[in-house]
Design a protein around this motif. Structure first.
Motif, short mmCIF file in Angstrom:
data_model
loop_
_atom_site.label_atom_id
_atom_site.label_comp_id
_atom_site.label_asym_id
_atom_site.label_seq_id
_atom_site.Cartn_x
_atom_site.Cartn_y
_atom_site.Cartn_z
N GLN A 197 -1.22 -4.06 -14.21
CA GLN A 197 -2.21 -3.56 -13.24
C GLN A 197 -3.35 -4.55 -13.04
OE1 GLN A 197 -2.05 -0.67 -11.39
NE2 GLN A 197 -3.79 -1.66 -10.36
N GLU A 253 2.04 1.95 -3.47
CA GLU A 253 0.97 2.56 -4.26
C GLU A 253 0.82 4.02 -3.90
OE1 GLU A 253 -0.98 1.34 -6.60
OE2 GLU A 253 -1.05 -0.85 -6.42
N ASP A 274 0.84 -1.19 0.00
CA ASP A 274 0.00 0.00 0.00
C ASP A 274 0.89 1.26 0.00
OD1 ASP A 274 -2.17 -1.59 -0.02
OD2 ASP A 274 -2.54 -1.47 2.16
N THR A 327 -4.40 -6.37 -9.55
CA THR A 327 -5.72 -6.29 -8.92
C THR A 327 -6.25 -7.67 -8.57
OG1 THR A 327 -6.07 -4.43 -10.39
CG2 THR A 327 -7.96 -5.18 -9.12
N ARG A 331 -4.21 -9.32 -5.85
CA ARG A 331 -4.52 -8.71 -4.55
C ARG A 331 -5.82 -9.29 -3.99
NH1 ARG A 331 -2.65 -4.27 -1.24
NH2 ARG A 331 -3.96 -4.60 0.57
N GLN A 332 -6.78 -9.43 -4.91
CA GLN A 332 -8.07 -10.01 -4.52
C GLN A 332 -7.87 -11.42 -3.97
OE1 GLN A 332 -11.21 -8.56 -4.70
NE2 GLN A 332 -11.84 -10.40 -3.60
N ARG A 348 1.12 7.56 -6.10
CA ARG A 348 0.12 8.62 -6.21
C ARG A 348 0.76 9.97 -5.88
NH1 ARG A 348 -4.38 7.41 -2.61
NH2 ARG A 348 -3.13 5.58 -2.08
N GLU A 398 -0.08 4.77 -18.43
CA GLU A 398 -1.18 3.85 -18.19
C GLU A 398 -1.11 2.67 -19.14
OE1 GLU A 398 -5.67 4.84 -17.79
OE2 GLU A 398 -4.47 6.23 -16.57
N ILE A 457 1.55 0.13 -18.03
CA ILE A 457 1.33 -0.71 -16.86
C ILE A 457 0.00 -1.44 -16.89
CG2 ILE A 457 2.80 0.67 -15.36
CD1 ILE A 457 0.20 1.86 -14.22
#
Lengths: 739, 615
Positions: free
Chosen positions: B595, B500, B497, B599, B602-603, B504, B588, B591
């Motif tokens: 990405q 990430e 996290d 996701t 991670r799930q 940002r 974008e 990646i």
């Protein structure tokens, strides 16, 4: 209300994390760090919820104490209170050997041998413990609060039972449901000091321990269940339900091929030890080996031995055919030996046949035809649909749903709860009072339904929200990604539907909680000794006539006076009036009751002879004509005639009816108008104007003007009438001088 | 009636003898006024005497005499010196009624009380004396049994002349009756009946011991409430409350009722058909009484009402049923009072100052037992009562008592409202003892919780070597290990996290260096973490208990590693792009594939974490 909204809360609240997900990353990680301790959190929440339920179960039963006072309710509890008082004053040995000459005059009653001592011993033990801890409580307070205390304990047992059958979520829901279920509250409000108060706890405990024993195969649990059974036997006659349901359950497991060594250990230990322990209760004695009601358990016990033996033989014999033959011989032999033993036992009278009460359970119409004394009790009537709805509310709908879930995940434990639920539901339909026995089962099965549904729905909502969460967390930093759309499209509307259903479930459970509170406060919290009514200006009017009369008896009659009344009031007269009664609520001698019924339904001179022969000094009748109190003796009178007529054919029911109709006005049967009960109830009532605009002698309970207004008493005289005329006491005059 | 006649005969005989006996002393009663109050069940005779010393010696003692039939009913006797205007209670304190049997010349049927005067009465001096004598059970119902509708008639007998060992010069007698209706009365010379007052006399020059019997037969429907026994329990709590509990055992002492009781008649005309019955009693409680209750053995009695103002609290109680002659009832009244009104301190001792009798109006009490329950640990207890009482000590056990509370018991027979005087109980009490009971409770709960904690943490299994016990222990170890792995992985996830977040920040601020620094620290952290994981996984692999969860754990670790690598790759890409100053759209695109994997990974990791957490 707090409790019923709990079902979802044991798990970490999903909705909160979903809303947080919309937030910044910091928040998200914060919820993650909290999640580290989920286990402790869950335990904390579970313990808190259980504690709240425990307290709730107790305080919801205190309505009557707050509205009225800390007092014993109804009829039977007065006997229990009296015996408890005796126990605490004189000790156990005296209590166990107590011959009570104050009831059933002139027969008397051996108290120790004719009661279930569990309740009294429990209350006395609580009292002694509190005394030991230096709390100077009065035994009355202990008795009043025994039932709520045990109701609280029942919620704990329900939790563990639910956990054993399904999971801890179901356990918590079950605890919450049973804490406020009206079907149980009706017998466990504060002051309702009756056997059922502790018996339901004992019943559920025994079942729980037995299921636990079956699940684990542990001897310790089986032993614990035997002791639970012992406690149940000591507390209530309803133990017969256990001793029949458990073997039935074992039989079903055998038939469905679920026989295991665990079952063998559990049942044998529970049955043998439980039976030996139960024999220590004098009232039960050797019934476990001698009475027809207990034979099923013994049969299953032997059957289990045969089964085990066969299992062993099969293990030894490798040849299937040989075993088949052996099986056939053994089974035939065992069954025939069993049948012969039963036949010989019954024929020789060693095994007593089923009692009337047992028959009336299996066949609802039996009592009406054969045993009027059982049929005369209102709580022995078949149950109406409305009372099911009243006592169970939404559980009635959840019950089948729960059965569905149980069948979906069949295990030894769920089979048990299904059987318990179905059999007790049948009995609840036969007799109103047995709703009580069905309540724990209904609550548990409904809890499974609620818990399973809510769990499924929340999982749905949560998985969706997690998908959304990760999707949106991504979407927050960059532009819209396609992944979110993919997941959402795969299950359209599911999440909304789930939320909607959850809200619906929440609404239903809220309604249930409201209904339960309302029923408890309005219907089940009245002591029935003190009657309350609304006055003309909306104020509360209290009719305390019963206690007025009993206290008058206590203070103003000779200490050895014998009071004759219908058996309903026997316990109250001995407990509150402290006077000897002819018959009381322990209806063990039908002839004696019939004699009283006969006296009440005879002419005064005939009744006088009977009363003289019974040494009666005072006659007590309950009369509701002035207040409109409908459960008075005139309304019960036909049962007196029936019970009296059942033993003494002189009394014939048609003599008191006109064209099959029961009336007290001018058109009443002449025998009715002149029988003792009528005279005592209506003596000088003809001169009283009860309602404005009605003629004098207008009976408000039945809404008619009475037929015989000029009543003269020759052998009795009015000794006392209470303020609202509800209780009238007459003195039997001594015989006239012959010179 | 026959009995009366006999007593009268005896008296006349006795006095016939006496009249010739020598004069008692030189005292002369110059003027005597007697007033007899018969308005209630309690007979009060007030006599005002003017005493003169006609002899030569100073006299310090005055004798009062009562015939036997009155003496046994005498409940209260007090004499007051009346010195002109100022009324001083002199003799009642000094000359408490002392029973003196006068030698020789006096018949047994007389009882004497001697009053000792504060200072001797010199020759020719005179003084005024007010004497109040109160009698109970002195009125006899006649007829003895009446039916519900009858009125209650009573007989009262006394002497018209003042019975005294001294000579009386002038004497008058007035009898006050409750109602005008008098069935009959002894008529003497000068007897007058006006309204409800009956007057005899005046008589002149009455010799000593003269007895002129009179009998009055009159109607009285006042409540004849007699408490056979009253137990008052006064319990002191130093937390600020005095709890008073009064157990009454009451009966109607008038004419016994006979025949039937008709509720109809009683309801229709209660004051005609039931005139002799009483249905309510009024108790005057001290001011600021609170938590008042009224109950009996079988529960609360709902018929009572309470008024209060700053001077008094008035409690009107109605027994469960109206009391007719001879009927009995029993009940309990309880109330709390503020401690500061009744407990005082003097000379290091505390004392309770409380009224002795019952708060109920015009009640006759045959036996009164007053129990004062002092707090546990009181010492040096003594009681002072203005009249003689039986006295002893008991112990009472109440809430949280170990040795019991000392109880001072005072018993007195034949008590009338005149006995409502204050009495005192002195004792010593250490205020610190007040804290004993709360401390007991605190320690009780403390030990309960300690016991719970000990139970939760102690290993109570009997056999330490049994298979199931070992398995349990092993399983606990496995659980702990899994928990540890869970913790580590969640650390990793937090680190992810952080990565990430740094990305940002980068997009917002464009600070490439900071972003790189973050990556470095995270990288080293993750490396250290993976080292920690190794021994744990090895342990799980070696443990048979963990067999069924091992695959999941391994999967989790693998997935996490994958996730970690991909994140790193993504991070590198983005940072690189920023360094190359590429556009947002370009980044974008680069990646995007990574990405999507991240996701989903991670799930999956989250799901696995949940699963492991539930073990």
């Amino acid at each position: 209300m707090a409790a019923s909204s709990k079902p979802g809360s044991p798990r970490p609240p999903p909705s909160s994390s979903s809303s947080m997900a919309q937030d910044l990353f910091n928040n998200f990680s914060f919820s993650k760090t909290l999640k580290l301790k989920t286990k402790q959190q869950e335990l904390l929440i579970r313990v808190t919820v259980l504690t709240l339920i425990y307290i709730l179960a107790f305080i919801t039963r205190l309505f009557s104490v707050l509205r009225y006072e800390s007092m014993i309710h109804e009829f039977d509890p007065y006997f229990n209170y009296r015996t408890t008082l005796y126990l605490t004053k004189n000790g156990f040995a005296e209590f166990w050997n107590w011959f009570d000459s104050e009831s059933w005059y002139p027969l008397g009653r051996i108290i120790g041998g004719t009661l279930y001592p569990g309740l009294m011993l429990t209350a006395a033990a609580l009292y002694w413990v509190l005394r030991f801890l230096r709390f100077a409580v009065h035994i009355r307070e202990v008795c009043v609060l025994t039932a709520p205390f045990f109701a609280s304990n029942t919620t704990l047992v329900a939790y563990f039972f639910g956990k054993e059958i399904w999971d801890s979520g179901a356990g918590i829901v079950a605890a919450a449901l049973i804490a406020i279920c009206p079907g149980y509250i009706s017998r466990s409000v504060a002051g309702s000091y009756d056997n059922e108060g502790v018996a339901i706890f004992a019943l559920l405990l025994t079942f729980y321990l037995f299921v636990k024993a079956v699940n684990t195969g542990s001897l310790a649990w089986a032993l614990a269940s035997a002791f639970g059974y012992f406690y149940m036997v000591s507390a209530w006659g309803g133990y017969v339900f256990i001793i029949n349901l458990v073997p039935l359950y074992v039989l079903v497991l055998l038939v469905t091929g679920r026989y295991s060594l665990r079952l063998y250990v559990a049942y044998n230990c529970m049955y043998v030890v439980g039976m030996l322990l139960a024999m220590q209760i004098r009232f039960v004695g050797f019934q476990h080996v001698q009475s027809g009601e207990h034979m099923a358990a013994m049969g299953v016990f032997f059957l289990l031995q045969v089964f085990f033996f066969l299992d062993w033989v099969r293990h030894l014999l490798s040849d299937a055919k040989l075993f088949e033959a052996f099986l056939r011989i053994t089974v035939t032999g065992a069954v025939s030996v069993g049948a012969i033993a039963l036949g010989v036992g019954t024929a020789s009278g060693y095994i007593s046949p089923w009692t009337g009460r047992f028959y009336s359970l299996l066949d609802p119409t039996y009592a009406k035809d054969h045993i009027p004394i059982i049929a005369s009790v209102s709580e022995h009537q078949p149950t109406a649909w409305s009372s099911f709805m009243f006592d169970f509310h939404i559980l009635l709908i959840l019950f089948p749903a729960g059965l569905y879930f149980c069948f979906k995940r069949l295990s030894d434990a769920t089979i048990f709860i299904v059987m318990y639920g179905l059999t007790s539901m049948y009995f609840a339909g036969v007799m109103v009072r047995l709703i009580l026995v069905a309540t724990p089962a209904v609550c548990l099965i409904s809890a499974i339904a609620v818990s399973a549904t809510v769990k499924n729905l929340t999982r749905l909502v949560r998985s969706q929200s997690q998908a959304v969460q990760s999707g949106s967390s991504k979407g927050a930093s960059t532009a819209k990604s396609s992944s979110k759309g993919v997941i959402d499209n795969s299950q359209p509307f599911q999440r909304n539907g789930a939320i909607l259903l959850l809200l619906g479930a929440f609404y239903l459970l809220t309604r249930y909680a409201i209904h339960c509170t309302w029923v408890t406060s309005e219907a089940y919290s009245s002591p029935s000794i003190v009657l309350a009514a609304r006055g003309a200006h909306g104020n509360r009017v209290i009719f305390d006539d019963y206690r007025e009369a009993y206290f008058w008896l206590r203070q103003n009659t000779p200490p050895d006076a014998k009071v004759m009344s219908w058996w309903d009031y026997g316990y109250q007269i001995t407990a509150m009036g402290n006077r000897t009664v002819i018959v009381d609520n322990n209806t063990w001698n039908n002839t004696h009751i019939a004699t009283v019924g006969r006296a009440m339904s005879s002419y005064e001179d005939e009744a006088y002879e009977i009363m003289r022969s019974l040494d009666v000094d005072y006659v007590l009748v309950v009369f509701g004509g002035v207040t409109g109190y409908s459960s008075d003796d005139i309304n019960k009178f036909l049962w007196m005639v029936r019970i009296g007529g059942g033993v003494f054919p002189v009394i014939k029911e048609p003599d008191y009816l006109v064209n099959g109709e029961y009336r007290v006005d001018k058109g009443a049967a002449p025998k009715m108008l002149n029988c003792l009960m009528y005279k005592l109830s209506y003596y000088r009532f003809g001169e009283l104007t009860t309602e404005y605009g009605k003629p004098p002698g207008f009976d408000r309970a039945r809404g008619v003007e009475i037929g015989n207004k000029d009543i003269k008493l020759e052998y009795l005289e009015e000794a006392f009438t209470t303020q609202n005329w509800i209780v009238r006491i007459y003195k039997v005059k001594p015989p006239k001088n012959r010179w | 009636m026959l009995r009366f006649a006999l007593t009268l005969l005896l008296f006349t005989l006795a006095f016939g003898v006496l009249s010739s006996s020598p004069v008692f002393s030189d005292l002369i009663l110059a003027k005597v006024d007697r007033r007899i109050d018969l308005t209630s069940q309690i007979v009060r005779i007030t006599t005002s005497l003017k005493v003169e010393n006609a002899g030569s010696n100073p006299i310090s003692e005055i004798l009062l005499s009562f015939p036997e039939n009155q003496a046994k009913h005498l409940a209260y006797l007090t004499a007051t010196l009346n010195e002109g205007k100022g009324k001083g209670k002199a003799s009642s304190g000094a000359g408490l009624p002392t029973e003196v049997v006068i030698p020789k010349d006096v018949p047994d049927s007389l009882t004497f009380y001697s009053l000792s005067l504060p200072k001797g009465l010199g020759k020719g001096e005179s003084l005024l004396l007010d004497v109040l004598a109160v009698f109970t059970h002195a009125l006899e119902p006649f007829p003895e049994k009446i039916s519900q509708a009858d009125i209650q008639l009573l007989l009262f007998q006394d002497t018209a002349h003042f019975l005294s060992p001294y000579k009386v010069m002038v004497q008058s007698l007035a009898v006050k009756l409750p109602e005008a209706r008098v069935e009959s009365y002894t008529k003497l010379e000068g007897t007058k009946l006006s309204g409800s007052e009956l007057k005899y006399g005046p008589f002149h020059n009455i010799p000593p011991f003269s007895y002129l019997p009179i009998i009055i037969h009159f109607e009285n429907n006042q409540p004849f409430a007699v408490a056979e026994e009253l137990v008052r329990e006064i319990e002191i709590s130093h937390w600020g409350n005095v709890q008073v509990t009064e157990h009454y055992n009451l009966f109607h002492g008038g004419a016994k009722s006979k025949g039937e009781f008709s509720r109809l008649d009683y309801q229709a005309r209660p004051y005609v058909r039931g005139a002799s019955a009483f249905r309510r009693l009024v108790a005057r409680l001290p001011p600021r009484a609170h938590s008042v209750y009224y109950r009996d053995e079988i529960g609360n009695i709902s018929t009572s009402s309470l008024w209060g103002d700053s001077k008094k609290t008035e409690l009107e109680i109605e027994p469960r049923y109206p009391l007719f002659g001879g009927w009995r009832t029993a009940f309990t009244i309880g109330y709390g009072l503020p401690l500061r009104d009744f407990l005082f301190e003097s000379d290091g001792k505390r004392f309770l100052n409380f009224s002795f009798g019952s708060p109920i109006n015009e009640l006759v009490i045959d036996t009164l037992i007053v129990k004062v329950v002092l707090p546990e640990g009181s010492k040096d207890i003594s009681a002072s009562v203005p009249f003689p009482v039986k006295q002893w000590q008991e112990t009472k056990f109440s809430h949280l008592d170990l040795v019991g509370r000392p109880v001072v018991v005072l018993e007195k027979n034949n008590v009338v409202p005149e006995h409502n005087e204050h009495f005192q109980v002195y004792y010593k009490f250490n205020s610190l003892s007040m804290l004993r009971e709360p401390l007991m409770l605190i320690f009780g709960f403390f030990f309960l919780f300690v016991a719970c904690i000990v139970y939760m943490h102690a290993d109570l299994s009997i056999s330490k070597s049994s298979a199931s016990y070992l398995a349990k222990v092993q399983w606990e170890e496995v659980q702990a290990t899994v928990q540890q792995i869970h913790n580590i992985i969640s650390h990793c996830l937090t680190a992810h996290d952080k990565l990430e977040a740094s990305l940002r920040d980068l997009s917002r601020t464009g600070d490439v260096q900071a972003c790189k620094a973050t990556r470095k620290s995270v990288d080293s952290l993750l490396k250290g973490v993976s080292k920690d994981l190794k021994p744990l996984v090895t342990f799980l692999q070696s443990s048979p208990q963990a067999a069924h969860i091992l695959p999941k754990v391994e999967e989790l670790i693998a997935k996490e590693r994958d996730l970690q690598e991909r994140l790193m790759a993504k991070h590198t890409t983005v940072v690189d792009c920023y360094e190359k100053k590429l556009g947002g759209r370009e980044i974008e695109n680069r990646i995007a594939s990574n990405q999507q994997k991240i996701t989903s990974l991670r799930q999956e990791v989250d799901d696995l974490m949940d699963f492991i957490d539930e073990i």
